[in-house]
Design a protein around this motif. Structure first.
Motif, short mmCIF file in Angstrom:
data_model
loop_
_atom_site.label_atom_id
_atom_site.label_comp_id
_atom_site.label_asym_id
_atom_site.label_seq_id
_atom_site.Cartn_x
_atom_site.Cartn_y
_atom_site.Cartn_z
N LEU A 74 0.83 -1.21 0.00
CA LEU A 74 0.00 0.00 0.00
C LEU A 74 0.87 1.25 0.00
N GLY A 75 1.91 1.22 -0.85
CA GLY A 75 2.79 2.37 -0.97
C GLY A 75 2.13 3.47 -1.77
N LYS A 76 2.73 3.85 -2.90
CA LYS A 76 2.19 4.94 -3.69
C LYS A 76 1.20 4.49 -4.75
N ARG A 77 1.19 3.23 -5.11
CA ARG A 77 0.26 2.76 -6.14
C ARG A 77 -0.87 1.92 -5.57
N GLY A 78 -0.62 1.23 -4.47
CA GLY A 78 -1.65 0.38 -3.90
C GLY A 78 -2.96 1.08 -3.61
N PRO A 79 -2.94 2.26 -2.99
CA PRO A 79 -4.21 2.95 -2.70
C PRO A 79 -5.02 3.27 -3.96
N GLY A 80 -4.37 3.49 -5.08
CA GLY A 80 -5.11 3.72 -6.31
C GLY A 80 -5.95 2.52 -6.69
N HIS A 81 -5.41 1.33 -6.50
CA HIS A 81 -6.18 0.11 -6.79
C HIS A 81 -7.29 -0.09 -5.76
N ILE A 137 -10.10 -15.97 -0.39
CA ILE A 137 -9.58 -14.99 -1.33
C ILE A 137 -9.34 -15.67 -2.68
N ASP A 138 -9.77 -15.00 -3.75
CA ASP A 138 -9.60 -15.52 -5.11
C ASP A 138 -8.43 -14.87 -5.84
N LEU A 139 -8.18 -13.60 -5.54
CA LEU A 139 -7.23 -12.80 -6.32
C LEU A 139 -6.34 -11.98 -5.39
N ILE A 140 -5.04 -12.08 -5.60
CA ILE A 140 -4.07 -11.30 -4.84
C ILE A 140 -3.55 -10.16 -5.71
N TYR A 141 -3.65 -8.95 -5.21
CA TYR A 141 -2.97 -7.79 -5.81
C TYR A 141 -1.63 -7.64 -5.11
N ASN A 142 -0.56 -7.76 -5.87
CA ASN A 142 0.80 -7.68 -5.32
C ASN A 142 1.46 -6.40 -5.83
N ILE A 143 1.47 -5.37 -4.98
CA ILE A 143 1.94 -4.04 -5.39
C ILE A 143 3.08 -3.64 -4.46
N THR A 144 4.09 -4.47 -4.42
CA THR A 144 5.22 -4.34 -3.51
C THR A 144 6.47 -3.91 -4.28
N PRO A 145 7.60 -3.68 -3.59
CA PRO A 145 8.86 -3.42 -4.30
C PRO A 145 9.25 -4.59 -5.20
N LEU A 146 10.06 -4.31 -6.21
CA LEU A 146 10.38 -5.27 -7.26
C LEU A 146 10.90 -6.60 -6.73
N LYS A 228 12.34 11.20 -11.80
CA LYS A 228 12.02 10.55 -10.53
C LYS A 228 13.06 10.89 -9.46
N GLU A 229 13.86 11.93 -9.70
CA GLU A 229 14.93 12.25 -8.76
C GLU A 229 14.38 12.58 -7.38
N TYR A 230 13.36 13.43 -7.32
CA TYR A 230 12.80 13.81 -6.01
C TYR A 230 12.26 12.58 -5.29
N ASN A 231 11.46 11.79 -6.00
CA ASN A 231 10.87 10.60 -5.38
C ASN A 231 11.94 9.63 -4.90
N TYR A 238 9.39 6.02 -1.10
CA TYR A 238 9.49 4.59 -1.35
C TYR A 238 9.97 3.87 -0.10
N TRP A 239 9.31 2.77 0.22
CA TRP A 239 9.66 2.01 1.41
C TRP A 239 11.12 1.58 1.39
N ASP A 240 11.82 1.87 2.48
CA ASP A 240 13.21 1.44 2.67
C ASP A 240 14.11 1.86 1.51
N MET A 241 13.80 3.00 0.89
CA MET A 241 14.61 3.55 -0.20
C MET A 241 14.83 2.52 -1.32
N TRP A 242 13.82 1.70 -1.59
CA TRP A 242 14.03 0.60 -2.52
C TRP A 242 14.31 1.08 -3.95
N ARG A 243 13.71 2.20 -4.34
CA ARG A 243 13.96 2.69 -5.69
C ARG A 243 15.42 3.16 -5.84
#
Length: 489
Positions: A74-81, A137-146, A228-231, A238-243
């Protein structure tokens, strides 16, 4: 690459891969001059030892009246879904999961006033497994770091769940094959969540290509370019500076999907054509290293990241297909450039180009017809597909990522109607494979490298995907505004 391979094998193993013991020994012995795994050798071994047990292209799971969903990440993209799924009928959000309690709290708040009461999973690194283990649960949304995309996707499929995984779906060739083998063995969907194919101009040009407007498609230009420099250097974006870590441990194009997925659809990749090989070249880093030094001089937080090289500003990857088409794929997250999806389609009869704006279409050798002009409007009237006519106006109400909503709606509608999805596991693996393959090419003076055939030859007879005309019985799922119409990230 060596560390990535070791970490993945530790997390997921190779038990699901159909490779003989001799093949595994050979795989372990193949080394390149840098002391790491020789990717061309690995490619050949994994491809030659793969036996397709079940063709997932065109696969349709049994109809579901209600689709029960668990959302992990539920980082920056998860809430959109979350925002999209809560507004689609016959969806039950049963669980939400993030390692940060404040993100699950935020997601729960987004559901206030709607008929969803998910259980919260947070605080521990393995809480996501509890979500995948649930029987309701039928469907998992996986919106985590790579680094978690493939391990979570594989585990979810092994627990009997369909999975929708963030982009790219995998970061290594072994991960790509692991997704393919697991999906075939479990007969569960592995769908890659790329919204670009669902944007207005992309679905318009897809339908134009299918109707023969472009003639034979010869070449495509595509890209995802955005600063994406600022982000990347933000302490909490991004969680734990993963990007930031991805920028330092990878080379090549590590985000090929937004540009490449729409083009792959138009060229019928894995359905009459396939990616054959690529070559990739990359500039030096002119931005990120300097920015890091500047920040570290003022803030000790950044000092542990000093001393490591960054991926270059611009990566250009050229792909040739089996049928002789070419694709130029660009990626730049470092330079101060405006958001750009280059989407250029060039055929024997006509061309189309998105970015720089305005969108434009040209037939024959005449000048471009640009968006807003009468000629362009005529093309829109003739070729806008049914999926965009039906749901486009609604999806465009979602700020910034209208493609997200249309994609989520179409995914749910396909599952409810027992139809094939817009993208299958072979598409996810083929496009994601550009990440490690382009890195190898960059590190080896832009030498070419083969792109695996994840379909095991089935691309020659597989049928088209992404039913944008809704001709197979889809389109029945309704949209619900609920008590609130907000879209919050």
């Amino acid at each position: 690459m060596k560390n990535l391979r070791r970490d993945f094998l530790k997390m997921a193993g190779l038990a699901g891969l159909t490779i003989s013991s001799g093949g595994l020994k050979l795989l372990a012995s193949v080394k390149d001059r840098k002391g790491g795994l020789d990717l061309p050798g690995e490619n050949k071994i994994l491809t030659d030892n793969h036996v397709q047990h079940f063709n997932m292209s065109g696969f349709a799971a049994p109809k579901m009246k209600t689709v029960r969903v668990g959302i992990i990440g539920l980082g920056k993209r998860g809430p959109g879904h979350v925002n999209a799924l809560k507004l689609i009928e016959e969806v039950e959000i049963k669980a939400i999961c993030d390692i940060r309690p404040e993100r699950t709290t935020f997601a729960k708040e987004l559901l206030e006033g709607y008929d969803h009461s998910p259980e919260i999973y947070t605080g521990g690194e393995n809480e996501w497994k509890k979500v995948c283990d649930r029987k309701d649960i039928d469907l998992i949304y996986n919106i985590t770091p790579l680094e978690l995309h493939t391990p979570i996707a594989v585990y979810a499929m092994e627990q009997g769940k369909h999975v929708a995984v963030a982009i790219p779906a995998a970061g290594t060739i072994e991960e790509c094959w692991k997704l393919v083998q697991t999906a075939e063995r479990t007969r569960k969907h592995c769908y890659m969540l790329d919204n670009a194919p669902y944007e207005d101009f992309q679905v318009l040009t897809l339908n134009m290509a299918r109707q023969g407007f472009f003639g034979d498609v010869v070449h495509a230009d595509c890209a995802y370019i955005e600063s994406k420099e600022y982000n990347t250097f933000s302490k909490d974006f991004y969680w734990d500076m993963w990007r930031l870590k991805e920028f330092q441990k990878r080379r090549g194009n590590f985000y090929p999907t937004h540009g490449l997925c729409p083009v792959a659809n138009i060229m019928n990749i894995n359905r009459g054509d396939k990616f054959e090989y690529l070559t990739s070249v990359e500039s030096n880093d002119f931005s990120m290293g300097n920015k890091l030094k500047e920040l570290a001089s003022k803030d000790d937080f950044y000092k542990p990241y000093l001393g490591k090289e960054f991926r270059g500003n611009m990566n250009c990857t050229i792909i040739r297909t089996n049928q002789g088409r070419t694709i130029m794929l660009q990626h730049d997250f470092s330079s101060p450039r405006a958001h750009t999806y280059i989407h250029g389609i060039y055929g024997t009869k006509a061309s189309a180009l998105l970015h720089p704006d305005p969108p434009r279409i040209a037939k024959g050798q005449v000048k471009w017809a640009t968006e807003g002009e009468e000629e362009f409007k005529k093309y829109q009237a003739e070729f806008t597909p049914k999926i965009d006519r039906l749901m486009g106006p609604t999806s465009r109400k979602f700020r910034g990522h209208g493609g997200d909503f249309l994609q989520d709606w179409y995914l749910i509608d396909c599952l409810r109607n027992g139809l094939p999805l817009g993208m299958d596991v072979y598409d996810a693996a083929s496009v994601s494979s550009i990440v490690p393959l382009s890195q190898w090419s960059v590190l080896n003076r832009s030498n070419s490298i083969d792109i695996p055939d994840f379909t095991a030859g089935a691309w020659k007879s597989n049928k088209s995907n992404m039913d944008i005309m809704l001709s197979n019985g889809g389109g029945s799922t309704k949209f619900l505004w609920g008590n609130k119409g907000e879209f919050r990230m």
